[in-house]
Design an enzyme around this catalytic site. Structure first.
Site, PDB file in Angstrom:
ATOM      1  N   ASP A 154      -3.056 -68.259  51.046  1.00  0.00           N
ATOM      2  CA  ASP A 154      -1.736 -68.467  51.529  1.00  0.00           C
ATOM      3  C   ASP A 154      -0.876 -68.511  50.260  1.00  0.00           C
ATOM      4  OD1 ASP A 154       0.631 -68.471  53.142  1.00  0.00           O
ATOM      5  OD2 ASP A 154       0.407 -70.462  53.778  1.00  0.00           O
ATOM      6  N   HIS A 156      12.470 -70.841  49.255  1.00  0.00           N
ATOM      7  CA  HIS A 156      11.681 -71.787  49.780  1.00  0.00           C
ATOM      8  C   HIS A 156      11.090 -72.926  48.947  1.00  0.00           C
ATOM      9  CE1 HIS A 156       8.977 -73.796  52.694  1.00  0.00           C
ATOM     10  NE2 HIS A 156       7.989 -73.634  51.778  1.00  0.00           N
ATOM     11  N   GLU A 178       5.740 -72.489  59.658  1.00  0.00           N
ATOM     12  CA  GLU A 178       6.223 -71.717  58.355  1.00  0.00           C
ATOM     13  C   GLU A 178       5.849 -70.127  58.970  1.00  0.00           C
ATOM     14  OE1 GLU A 178       4.757 -74.221  54.343  1.00  0.00           O
ATOM     15  OE2 GLU A 178       3.898 -72.689  54.989  1.00  0.00           O
ATOM     16  N   GLU A 231       5.957 -66.520  58.190  1.00  0.00           N
ATOM     17  CA  GLU A 231       5.472 -65.676  57.251  1.00  0.00           C
ATOM     18  C   GLU A 231       5.043 -64.197  57.655  1.00  0.00           C
ATOM     19  OE1 GLU A 231       2.170 -67.606  55.170  1.00  0.00           O
ATOM     20  OE2 GLU A 231       3.121 -69.733  55.522  1.00  0.00           O
ATOM     21  N   ASP A 248       2.196 -70.389  59.857  1.00  0.00           N
ATOM     22  CA  ASP A 248       1.159 -71.246  59.144  1.00  0.00           C
ATOM     23  C   ASP A 248       1.588 -72.699  59.633  1.00  0.00           C
ATOM     24  OD1 ASP A 248      -1.190 -71.714  57.819  1.00  0.00           O
ATOM     25  OD2 ASP A 248       0.039 -72.106  55.935  1.00  0.00           O
ATOM     26  N   ARG A 295       3.127 -81.822  57.897  1.00  0.00           N
ATOM     27  CA  ARG A 295       3.777 -82.228  56.584  1.00  0.00           C
ATOM     28  C   ARG A 295       3.412 -83.579  56.079  1.00  0.00           C
ATOM     29  NH1 ARG A 295       5.135 -77.535  54.403  1.00  0.00           N
ATOM     30  NH2 ARG A 295       6.560 -76.403  55.907  1.00  0.00           N
ATOM     31  N   GLN A 350       0.034 -83.439  54.752  1.00  0.00           N
ATOM     32  CA  GLN A 350       0.043 -82.880  53.585  1.00  0.00           C
ATOM     33  C   GLN A 350       0.548 -83.374  52.270  1.00  0.00           C
ATOM     34  OE1 GLN A 350       2.333 -79.241  53.912  1.00  0.00           O
ATOM     35  NE2 GLN A 350       2.154 -78.563  51.830  1.00  0.00           N
ATOM     36  N   LYS A 402      -3.165 -78.100  56.524  1.00  0.00           N
ATOM     37  CA  LYS A 402      -2.780 -76.644  56.713  1.00  0.00           C
ATOM     38  C   LYS A 402      -4.013 -76.181  57.336  1.00  0.00           C
ATOM     39  CE  LYS A 402       0.904 -75.700  54.091  1.00  0.00           C
ATOM     40  NZ  LYS A 402       1.995 -74.959  54.774  1.00  0.00           N
ATOM     41  N   THR A 454      -3.794 -71.407  62.212  1.00  0.00           N
ATOM     42  CA  THR A 454      -2.787 -70.465  61.559  1.00  0.00           C
ATOM     43  C   THR A 454      -2.613 -69.319  62.475  1.00  0.00           C
ATOM     44  OG1 THR A 454      -3.231 -70.826  59.052  1.00  0.00           O
ATOM     45  CG2 THR A 454      -2.339 -68.928  59.659  1.00  0.00           C
ATOM     46  N   GLU A 478      12.622 -77.542  55.851  1.00  0.00           N
ATOM     47  CA  GLU A 478      13.931 -77.116  55.131  1.00  0.00           C
ATOM     48  C   GLU A 478      15.091 -76.925  55.996  1.00  0.00           C
ATOM     49  OE1 GLU A 478      13.625 -73.361  52.418  1.00  0.00           O
ATOM     50  OE2 GLU A 478      11.983 -73.212  53.581  1.00  0.00           O
TER      51      GLU A 478
END
Length: 391
Positions: free
Chosen positions: A106, A113, A179, A181, A213, A217, A220, A233, A237, A338
């Site tokens: 990834d 971002h 996420e 992607e 993904d 948080r 992480q 993570k 996925t 975000e």
């Protein structure tokens, strides 16, 4: 014989022809291609045993020239009469993971971002780390937890430590995120010690999929110093069931944003592989974001070149993803961390104000791009619903 009806506004017309692995009641998974609202069984339609396999890997390993020939065969076939027993309504098939994932990497290729997260996590420092504009930053993921769209996602457990806590605790993730992607699937690989050049991207990469993904948080944030993402993570996925072939994206090619400083020679491209793809993120049926892939700083050709420049192998079935796709506007942010600015600015989902994912929530990501015939093509969707953590 059947003549497949393809509406003029279909996202799955002759300019697209995405591949997938499907099954019907009483029959094993095999390779098909989507045409309008139908799935064509390629083993039946083309009489080729490679399409009886429950994954695309064997076909992809045959190489670029073979992919081109088969795409032409399919185009000619579905433009006329197709054997009745080769055609199945999309609504009546079950879709499966389209590839056996060899390796998963990834990247972190969106300047918007990366800058937003830099401002969130390092408010008194430069948003981007010093290396960011010199190379596509990435990490190795876990191929065994890549799942097909529609698979439920179990909330992960792990260590987490909030800023107001003196020590870490163990339990379910409190800040579960997405996420949005785009992922790229390697069709033919490279040998150990041999780098893949940016110019080889179009002959070695088979196609593209949508990727979510999922990200824990809080897990992480506690674990990632000093080595980076791990358990936050690796739990899941999701990818879309349909693989859009690279030739279908020719009309979507655009320049990447200006890359300054100029990349080192191995990252330079003669004709950049920026892509004009529009994504949409829906949270419990409410659209909350429209990330634009054309804003991505690093191209997929540059990502593949960087991935292999040290001599690392690439293999048939490798999946590498772009990292979160975000644009300059708030409603173009592809991750909820975000979109809600770290949970400080909730978004409205129906009658509720929300920050991170709750049990029972469902997220769906879709995307479209310009097609080579002047229409638009689609990627289908990647969706997942959150289940409670296991005890």
């Amino acid at each position: 014989m059947t003549v497949i009806d393809i509406p003029e506004d279909s996202l799955f017309g002759l300019a697209n022809l995405p591949y997938g692995v499907f099954s019907t009641p009483g029959k094993k998974p095999r390779v098909g291609v989507r045409v309008g609202e139908s799935v064509v069984d390629l083993a039946v339609a083309l009489g080729d045993d490679v399409f009886t396999q429950p994954r695309l890997n064997e076909f992809m390993a045959q190489g670029h020239a073979r992919w081109v020939r088969v795409r032409q065969q399919i185009t000619e076939l579905v433009s006329g009469d197709v054997p009745d027993d080769a055609v199945h309504p999309v609504a009546e098939v079950t879709m499966h993971l389209p590839i056996e994932v060899a390796d998963y990497v990834d990247f972190y290729a969106s300047e918007h971002h990366a800058s937003n997260l830099g401002r969130l996590f390092r408010p008194n420092a430069q948003p981007l780390m010093p290396n960011w504009k010199h190379l596509p930053v990435g990490y190795h993921g876990r191929s065994g937890t890549v799942v097909v769209s529609g698979t439920d996602i179990v909330r992960p457990n792990g260590q987490r430590k909030a800023p107001d806590e003196d020590a870490p605790t163990f339990g379910p993730c409190r800040r579960l995120d997405i996420e949005a992607e785009l992922g790229f699937i390697v069709g033919t690989g490279s040998e150990l010690g041999a780098a893949v050049h940016t110019a080889d991207f179009a002959t070695q990469v088979f196609g593209a999929v949508l990727v979510n993904d999922w990200s824990a948080r809080d897990i992480q944030a506690w674990e990632y110093v000093p080595l980076g993402p791990f358990l936050g993570k690796s739990f899941a996925t999701s990818i879309s069931a349909w693989v859009v072939p690279l030739p279908a994206l020719e009309a979507a090619r655009v320049p990447t944003p200006v890359q300054d400083p100029k990349p080192l020679p191995y990252l330079q491209e003669g004709e950049p592989w920026g892509l004009d793809i529009d994504l949409a993120v829906s949270w419990n049926g409410h659209e909350v974001s429209r990330p634009p892939y054309r804003e991505m700083y690093w191209s997929p050709a540059q990502m593949l070149a960087h991935l292999t420049v040290n001599g690392a192998t690439s293999r048939t079935g490798d999946l590498y993803a772009s990292g979160t796709i975000s644009g300059p506007e708030k409603d173009q942010r592809g991750a909820f961390i975000e979109l809600t600015w770290g949970g400080k600015e909730p978004v409205r989902i129906g009658e509720e104000e929300r920050t991170f994912l709750q049990d029972g929530d469902e997220v769906t990501i879709t995307a479209t791009a310009p097609g080579t015939d002047g229409t638009r093509i689609g990627f289908g969707e990647v969706s997942g619903r959150i289940l409670p953590a296991t005890t």
